[in-house]
Motif scaffolding. Structure first.
Motif, PDB file in Angstrom:
ATOM      1  N   VAL A  51      13.176  -3.040 -23.455  1.00 40.32           N
ATOM      2  CA  VAL A  51      12.145  -2.202 -24.066  1.00 40.32           C
ATOM      3  C   VAL A  51      12.269  -0.793 -23.494  1.00 40.32           C
ATOM      4  O   VAL A  51      12.301  -0.604 -22.282  1.00 40.32           O
ATOM      5  CB  VAL A  51      10.739  -2.782 -23.784  1.00 40.32           C
ATOM      6  CG1 VAL A  51       9.665  -1.899 -24.389  1.00 40.32           C
ATOM      7  CG2 VAL A  51      10.636  -4.207 -24.312  1.00 40.32           C
ATOM      8  N   LYS A  52      12.373   0.173 -24.411  1.00 38.12           N
ATOM      9  CA  LYS A  52      12.477   1.584 -24.024  1.00 38.12           C
ATOM     10  C   LYS A  52      11.252   2.313 -24.544  1.00 38.12           C
ATOM     11  O   LYS A  52      11.017   2.361 -25.752  1.00 38.12           O
ATOM     12  CB  LYS A  52      13.747   2.204 -24.620  1.00 38.12           C
ATOM     13  CG  LYS A  52      13.882   3.693 -24.397  1.00 38.12           C
ATOM     14  CD  LYS A  52      15.105   4.232 -25.132  1.00 38.12           C
ATOM     15  CE  LYS A  52      15.054   5.739 -25.188  1.00 38.12           C
ATOM     16  NZ  LYS A  52      16.098   6.266 -26.069  1.00 38.12           N
ATOM     17  N   ASN A  53      10.449   2.812 -23.630  1.00 37.59           N
ATOM     18  CA  ASN A  53       9.239   3.558 -24.001  1.00 37.59           C
ATOM     19  C   ASN A  53       8.359   2.773 -24.973  1.00 37.59           C
ATOM     20  O   ASN A  53       7.816   3.314 -25.925  1.00 37.59           O
ATOM     21  CB  ASN A  53       9.604   4.918 -24.590  1.00 37.59           C
ATOM     22  CG  ASN A  53      10.422   5.756 -23.639  1.00 37.59           C
ATOM     23  OD1 ASN A  53      10.257   5.672 -22.428  1.00 37.59           O
ATOM     24  ND2 ASN A  53      11.335   6.540 -24.171  1.00 37.59           N
ATOM     25  N   GLY A  54       8.253   1.454 -24.743  1.00 34.74           N
ATOM     26  CA  GLY A  54       7.362   0.613 -25.533  1.00 34.74           C
ATOM     27  C   GLY A  54       7.958   0.051 -26.807  1.00 34.74           C
ATOM     28  O   GLY A  54       7.278  -0.657 -27.543  1.00 34.74           O
ATOM     29  N   LYS A  55       9.245   0.320 -27.095  1.00 38.94           N
ATOM     30  CA  LYS A  55       9.899  -0.185 -28.306  1.00 38.94           C
ATOM     31  C   LYS A  55      11.195  -0.887 -27.930  1.00 38.94           C
ATOM     32  O   LYS A  55      11.893  -0.472 -26.999  1.00 38.94           O
ATOM     33  CB  LYS A  55      10.200   0.961 -29.269  1.00 38.94           C
ATOM     34  CG  LYS A  55       8.945   1.647 -29.772  1.00 38.94           C
ATOM     35  CD  LYS A  55       9.282   2.738 -30.751  1.00 38.94           C
ATOM     36  CE  LYS A  55       7.979   3.406 -31.200  1.00 38.94           C
ATOM     37  NZ  LYS A  55       8.235   4.481 -32.144  1.00 38.94           N
ATOM     38  N   VAL A  56      11.532  -1.944 -28.683  1.00 41.64           N
ATOM     39  CA  VAL A  56      12.762  -2.690 -28.418  1.00 41.64           C
ATOM     40  C   VAL A  56      13.960  -1.751 -28.574  1.00 41.64           C
ATOM     41  O   VAL A  56      14.029  -0.962 -29.522  1.00 41.64           O
ATOM     42  CB  VAL A  56      12.884  -3.894 -29.377  1.00 41.64           C
ATOM     43  CG1 VAL A  56      14.214  -4.605 -29.194  1.00 41.64           C
ATOM     44  CG2 VAL A  56      11.731  -4.859 -29.153  1.00 41.64           C
ATOM     45  N   GLY A  66      13.256  10.828 -18.233  1.00 39.03           N
ATOM     46  CA  GLY A  66      11.862  10.423 -18.329  1.00 39.03           C
ATOM     47  C   GLY A  66      11.625   9.112 -19.058  1.00 39.03           C
ATOM     48  O   GLY A  66      10.488   8.631 -19.107  1.00 39.03           O
ATOM     49  N   ASP A  67      12.678   8.507 -19.631  1.00 39.50           N
ATOM     50  CA  ASP A  67      12.498   7.217 -20.303  1.00 39.50           C
ATOM     51  C   ASP A  67      12.019   6.162 -19.320  1.00 39.50           C
ATOM     52  O   ASP A  67      12.327   6.207 -18.125  1.00 39.50           O
ATOM     53  CB  ASP A  67      13.815   6.728 -20.917  1.00 39.50           C
ATOM     54  CG  ASP A  67      14.167   7.414 -22.222  1.00 39.50           C
ATOM     55  OD1 ASP A  67      13.279   8.051 -22.829  1.00 39.50           O
ATOM     56  OD2 ASP A  67      15.341   7.312 -22.640  1.00 39.50           O
ATOM     57  N   VAL A  68      11.277   5.183 -19.855  1.00 37.40           N
ATOM     58  CA  VAL A  68      10.850   4.020 -19.080  1.00 37.40           C
ATOM     59  C   VAL A  68      11.478   2.801 -19.741  1.00 37.40           C
ATOM     60  O   VAL A  68      11.262   2.545 -20.933  1.00 37.40           O
ATOM     61  CB  VAL A  68       9.309   3.882 -19.061  1.00 37.40           C
ATOM     62  CG1 VAL A  68       8.907   2.609 -18.318  1.00 37.40           C
ATOM     63  CG2 VAL A  68       8.678   5.110 -18.426  1.00 37.40           C
ATOM     64  N   ILE A  69      12.267   2.056 -18.971  1.00 34.75           N
ATOM     65  CA  ILE A  69      12.975   0.882 -19.466  1.00 34.75           C
ATOM     66  C   ILE A  69      12.454  -0.361 -18.764  1.00 34.75           C
ATOM     67  O   ILE A  69      12.393  -0.398 -17.529  1.00 34.75           O
ATOM     68  CB  ILE A  69      14.501   0.994 -19.209  1.00 34.75           C
ATOM     69  CG1 ILE A  69      15.059   2.276 -19.796  1.00 34.75           C
ATOM     70  CG2 ILE A  69      15.225  -0.243 -19.721  1.00 34.75           C
ATOM     71  CD1 ILE A  69      15.038   2.358 -21.295  1.00 34.75           C
TER      72      ILE A  69
END
Length: 78
Positions: A51-56, A66-69
């Motif tokens: 999941v990257k920034n809340g999306k698959v 700044g991405d969240v994985i």
């Protein structure tokens, strides 16, 4: 370089750098989700949900500063 936040959950905890549940990792510009998995030593066999920034996310997806994985095991059941 780009800095991303990574969370490794459940069975992927063994791949956590320094044992931290959430950590910031620097990767080169142009890095993808696959680049991240290779850096962490996480097998890329399809047995996980990324999941990257809340999306698959797909393995080929580019990462940005700044991405969240989050990397989670695939759950089965009903």
């Amino acid at each position: 370089m780009i800095a991303i936040t990574v969370r490794l959950e459940l069975t992927f905890a063994k791949f956590r750098p320094r044992g931290e549940k959430e950590t910031t990792i620097e990767l080169p510009e142009g890095a993808t989700v696959l680049t991240l998995l290779q850096y962490l030593g996480v097998p890329y066999d399809g047995q996980k949900l990324i999941v990257k920034n809340g999306k698959v996310a797909s393995l080929e997806e580019d990462l940005c500063h700044g991405d969240v994985i989050c990397i989670l095991p695939v759950m089965e059941g009903g």
